[in-house]
Design a protein around this motif. Structure first.
Motif, PDB file in Angstrom:
ATOM      1  N   UNK A 126       0.728  -1.125   0.110  1.00 25.03           N
ATOM      2  CA  UNK A 126      -0.142   0.125   0.079  1.00 25.03           C
ATOM      3  C   UNK A 126       1.047   1.242  -0.056  1.00 25.03           C
ATOM      4  N   UNK A 127       0.615   2.050  -0.914  1.00 23.80           N
ATOM      5  CA  UNK A 127       1.215   3.434  -0.876  1.00 23.80           C
ATOM      6  C   UNK A 127       0.153   4.467  -0.606  1.00 23.80           C
ATOM      7  N   UNK A 128       0.297   5.382   0.471  1.00 25.25           N
ATOM      8  CA  UNK A 128      -0.765   6.280   0.727  1.00 25.25           C
ATOM      9  C   UNK A 128      -0.362   7.596   0.734  1.00 25.25           C
ATOM     10  N   UNK A 129      -0.870   8.692   0.393  1.00 31.73           N
ATOM     11  CA  UNK A 129      -0.533   9.948   0.560  1.00 31.73           C
ATOM     12  C   UNK A 129      -1.468  10.557   1.729  1.00 31.73           C
ATOM     13  N   UNK A 130      -0.794  11.281   2.595  1.00 38.56           N
ATOM     14  CA  UNK A 130      -1.593  11.719   3.772  1.00 38.56           C
ATOM     15  C   UNK A 130      -1.215  12.901   4.296  1.00 38.56           C
ATOM     16  N   UNK A 131      -2.127  13.934   4.938  1.00 39.13           N
ATOM     17  CA  UNK A 131      -1.866  15.050   5.525  1.00 39.13           C
ATOM     18  C   UNK A 131      -1.580  14.973   7.101  1.00 39.13           C
ATOM     19  N   UNK A 132      -1.874  13.807   7.369  1.00 36.21           N
ATOM     20  CA  UNK A 132      -1.858  13.325   8.937  1.00 36.21           C
ATOM     21  C   UNK A 132      -0.591  12.608   9.267  1.00 36.21           C
ATOM     22  N   UNK A 133       0.374  13.227  10.226  1.00 43.51           N
ATOM     23  CA  UNK A 133       1.587  12.748  10.459  1.00 43.51           C
ATOM     24  C   UNK A 133       1.143  11.477  11.494  1.00 43.51           C
ATOM     25  N   UNK A 134       0.172  11.359  12.146  1.00 45.96           N
ATOM     26  CA  UNK A 134      -0.041  10.127  12.988  1.00 45.96           C
ATOM     27  C   UNK A 134      -0.431   9.018  12.179  1.00 45.96           C
ATOM     28  N   UNK A 135      -0.850   9.317  10.871  1.00 48.21           N
ATOM     29  CA  UNK A 135      -1.034   8.261   9.937  1.00 48.21           C
ATOM     30  C   UNK A 135      -0.002   7.794   9.301  1.00 48.21           C
ATOM     31  N   UNK A 141      10.287  20.526  10.917  1.00 50.78           N
ATOM     32  CA  UNK A 141      11.744  21.076  10.693  1.00 50.78           C
ATOM     33  C   UNK A 141      12.265  21.211   9.424  1.00 50.78           C
ATOM     34  N   UNK A 142      11.801  19.906   8.655  1.00 47.11           N
ATOM     35  CA  UNK A 142      12.120  19.839   7.272  1.00 47.11           C
ATOM     36  C   UNK A 142      11.631  20.828   6.276  1.00 47.11           C
ATOM     37  N   UNK A 143      10.257  21.128   6.718  1.00 47.58           N
ATOM     38  CA  UNK A 143       9.642  22.384   6.089  1.00 47.58           C
ATOM     39  C   UNK A 143      10.277  23.589   6.175  1.00 47.58           C
ATOM     40  N   UNK A 144      10.283  23.896   7.437  1.00 46.89           N
ATOM     41  CA  UNK A 144      11.048  25.169   7.636  1.00 46.89           C
ATOM     42  C   UNK A 144      12.396  25.334   7.118  1.00 46.89           C
ATOM     43  N   UNK A 145      13.289  24.185   7.103  1.00 49.91           N
ATOM     44  CA  UNK A 145      14.742  24.435   6.433  1.00 49.91           C
ATOM     45  C   UNK A 145      14.472  24.629   5.149  1.00 49.91           C
ATOM     46  N   UNK A 146      13.375  24.074   4.430  1.00 46.63           N
ATOM     47  CA  UNK A 146      13.374  24.230   2.872  1.00 46.63           C
ATOM     48  C   UNK A 146      12.946  25.562   2.623  1.00 46.63           C
ATOM     49  N   UNK A 147      12.096  26.051   3.478  1.00 42.62           N
ATOM     50  CA  UNK A 147      11.483  27.447   3.206  1.00 42.62           C
ATOM     51  C   UNK A 147      12.477  28.348   3.289  1.00 42.62           C
ATOM     52  N   UNK A 162      11.317  19.148  28.876  1.00 46.08           N
ATOM     53  CA  UNK A 162      11.431  18.229  27.420  1.00 46.08           C
ATOM     54  C   UNK A 162      10.544  17.424  27.369  1.00 46.08           C
ATOM     55  N   UNK A 163      10.416  16.865  26.136  1.00 41.98           N
ATOM     56  CA  UNK A 163       9.367  15.861  25.762  1.00 41.98           C
ATOM     57  C   UNK A 163       9.857  14.785  24.560  1.00 41.98           C
ATOM     58  N   UNK A 164       9.593  13.848  24.551  1.00 40.49           N
ATOM     59  CA  UNK A 164       9.692  12.906  23.326  1.00 40.49           C
ATOM     60  C   UNK A 164       9.432  13.403  21.805  1.00 40.49           C
ATOM     61  N   UNK A 165      10.319  13.187  21.151  1.00 38.70           N
ATOM     62  CA  UNK A 165      10.268  13.816  19.571  1.00 38.70           C
ATOM     63  C   UNK A 165       9.116  12.914  18.990  1.00 38.70           C
ATOM     64  N   UNK A 166       8.481  13.758  18.147  1.00 41.96           N
ATOM     65  CA  UNK A 166       7.499  13.123  17.364  1.00 41.96           C
ATOM     66  C   UNK A 166       7.720  13.271  15.867  1.00 41.96           C
ATOM     67  N   UNK A 167       6.928  12.329  14.827  1.00 45.98           N
ATOM     68  CA  UNK A 167       7.209  12.380  13.616  1.00 45.98           C
ATOM     69  C   UNK A 167       6.888  14.024  13.007  1.00 45.98           C
ATOM     70  N   UNK A 168       5.854  14.500  13.676  1.00 47.30           N
ATOM     71  CA  UNK A 168       5.517  16.032  13.070  1.00 47.30           C
ATOM     72  C   UNK A 168       6.704  17.051  13.168  1.00 47.30           C
TER      73      UNK A 168
END
Length: 597
Positions: free
Chosen positions: A197-206, A308-314, A297-303
């Motif tokens: 399965x290949x899925x595109x999604x806007x939800x990071x929990x998915x 970070x990737x989006x901000x760096x690209x911007x 501090x808290x545990x890092x999440x995928x979002x």
């Protein structure tokens, strides 16, 4: 599978389209990737990243302009039919026939795919059981809720057993309960049938559920890897901050996110604010920004890693081709600060009922909303919130009850009330070939603005929302299209703004910007009524209401609603929402059973 260990192999893949301004849009740009067989794979990225174009090329519906693309061992450009015979593809807008029943839709798609009667019976039984649609086989598709329609679309996609399933944002516009059910079905197919399965999604929990993630931006691949590996990018940079007593989490979030030299991202979560510090942030400056805020501090999440990737690209794109800085939302373009009458209700709902024949869509709902409040109307698909929303906007008359908006009784003066409200639909009707200014002038005319008044208001909203008046509307990124929709809805300076799932289908970066705008509007005295399926967005609201089956299940501040959910479910709004709806449904079943005893 012909012994292939990869379902998709792309090398230097490129696809371009002619842009309305005469230029060229690179939807997929030199994409190289390898998707392993038998896994659940996610494509994530902001609006315009190229996810849908890439999926359509994988499905053999678009031909690459350059590069090579092999799917299930076949060269898609040379053998598209061979690929289509062995895959199933569910686009964002799946073509259900709404006047046909659930069974008739399944039969139609089975006919189209040439599924033999014997296999059809077995497959239908499995799909109806997995989607829990067996009880509704004779119901017209048009009478199903949004979540049930998505499940039926998935069932129709899977009337045959494919080697590869392609899903293009299958849960957009779907409530958390229905999202959970959809993903349970997909995971079961992966586990039981070894389905790729290949899925595109806007939800990071998915995306977190997937074995591998490909992060895309502007047609290019930014990063790829397992969720745990991608999360590592944010290790040691993720924190949670508790706002001082009496300070809304959204106010602390706005303060943090404006300090982009120190903060990558900040978002309200469970009454606190989750934020990511910049890797090179100065500790002293960060301490001054936080002040006396309790931070840990808290545990890092995928979002976190995604943002970070989006901000760096911007930042990289801005350095390569400098553009004017994006303006922060500001007050003053509407009508000044809140008055002393801020606590007076501008919306009054008493015992509101709406029936369609024998069906009660809204049952005796009551609440009030004060000026400058952000009020969230939440509920599963089919809960009655859209019906309530349409009655509040004056688009649908109530069967009974009292409904007052901006001091006007909607049962006796709907036209007068509509002149005092703004409305932004989920699918805003922009004219893509017109410029931003031309669109605003058109909608201003529809609001009966003329001459100097029209020019003044168009100039004001263009400045407020940081819009380029000469930009072609159809070429705007999703987040800017939503800004334009907001600008159009505010042209006539309404007292109340209704937003119907305004962030559906747009990426987290655009959602952050959009909610900063909404917060600024509320500070300016505009009352905002919003529906959303992103439960994190409920944290921006002053109060929320949760409906299901036409009944009000919860009403109060986000903190009060989380407390009502109780236990572990009270830690975040997504869990609280699911718990409250499930508790309400269990109580309703018990009441029905008791009445029948």
């Amino acid at each position: 599978m012909n012994g292939v260990d990869a379902t998709v192999v792309a090398e230097g893949l490129r696809k371009t389209f002619a842009a309305p301004d005469g230029g060229v849009l690179r939807a997929v740009d030199e994409m190289t990737m390898r998707v392993r067989a038998g896994e659940l794979t996610a494509l994530v990225g902001p609006d315009g990243a190229g996810k849908t174009t890439l999926l359509r090329m994988m499905a053999g519906l678009l031909k690459p302009d350059a590069g090579r693309l092999r799917v299930l061992g076949f060269d898609v450009a040379k053998h598209p039919q061979a690929v289509q015979d062995r895959i199933s593809y569910m686009p964002q807008r799946f073509g259900l026939y709404e006047d046909l029943s659930v069974r008739e839709n399944l039969d139609l798609y089975a006919d189209l795919h040439g599924v033999p009667p014997g296999i059809r019976r077995e497959r239908f039984a499995r799909m109806l059981e997995m989607t829990d649609l067996a009880r509704f086989v004779d119901r017209p598709a048009g009478k199903l809720s949004g979540g049930m329609k998505q499940k039926l679309g998935l069932a129709c996609t899977l009337v045959r057993s494919p080697d590869l399933l392609l899903l293009d944002e299958p849960s957009v516009g779907v409530d958390p309960l229905s999202r959970r059910e959809l993903w349970k079905i997909v995971q079961q197919l992966v586990d039981d049938e070894n389905l790729s399965v290949i899925v595109s999604t806007a939800y990071m929990d998915e995306a977190e559920r997937c074995a591998r993630i490909f992060v895309m931006h502007a047609g290019r691949l930014l990063a790829e890897g397992m969720p745990a590996a991608l999360r590592e990018r944010a290790r040691g940079l993720a924190f949670t901050a508790a706002p001082p007593a009496g300070t809304p989490a959204r106010d602390l979030q706005a303060r943090l996110i404006d300090a982009d030299a120190l903060i990558v991202d900040a978002v309200p979560r469970g009454g606190t604010v989750n934020f990511i510090r910049q890797p090179q942030a100065d500790d002293r400056a960060l301490g001054e920004l936080l002040g006396d805020v309790d931070c840990r501090p808290r545990g890092e999440e995928l979002e976190d890693a995604f943002m970070m990737l989006l901000r760096q690209q911007k930042v990289a794109r801005a350095a390569a081709s400098p553009e004017p800085a994006e303006p922060s939302p500001r007050a003053g373009a509407h009508g000044g600060p809140k008055s002393d009458g801020a606590d007076a209700p501008v919306i009054v709902v008493r015992d509101l009922v709406r029936k369609f024949g024998d069906f009660t869509a809204v049952a005796s709902t009551s609440f009030e909303v004060v000026r400058g409040e952000i009020f969230g109307l939440l509920g599963p698909n089919g809960a009655g919130k859209t019906t309530t929303f349409r009655m509040l906007c004056g688009l649908l008359p109530a069967t009974s009850g009292h409904l007052e908006v901006a001091g006007v009784n909607l049962r006796t003066a709907r036209a007068e009330a509509r002149r005092r409200i703004g409305y932004v639909a989920q699918k805003f009707a922009l004219y893509g070939n017109l410029t931003v200014r031309e669109n605003l002038e058109f909608f201003g005319g529809a609001y009966r603005l003329r001459g100097n008044a029209l020019r003044r208001r168009v100039a004001a909203v263009i400045e407020r929302f940081g819009l380029d008046p000469s930009a072609i509307s159809g070429l705007l990124p999703g987040g800017y299209k939503q800004r334009l929709a907001m600008a159009a809805g505010l042209l006539h300076e309404p007292e109340i703004l209704f937003l119907d799932e305004p962030t559906s289908g747009i990426d987290p970066l655009a959602r952050r910007s959009f909610w900063r705008t909404i917060t600024a509007l509320a500070q300016d005295g505009v009352t905002v009524i919003v529906t959303t399926h992103f439960m994190e967005e409920a944290e921006y609201c002053d109060r929320i209401a949760i409906q299901d089956g036409g009944r009000m299940l919860a009403l109060g501040t986000p903190q009060a609603v989380r407390a009502q959910a109780g236990g572990d479910a009270g830690t975040d709004m997504n869990s609280a929402f699911i718990a409250i709806v499930e508790q309400g449904r269990a109580a309703n079943r018990g009441a029905v059973a008791g009445a029948g005893a």
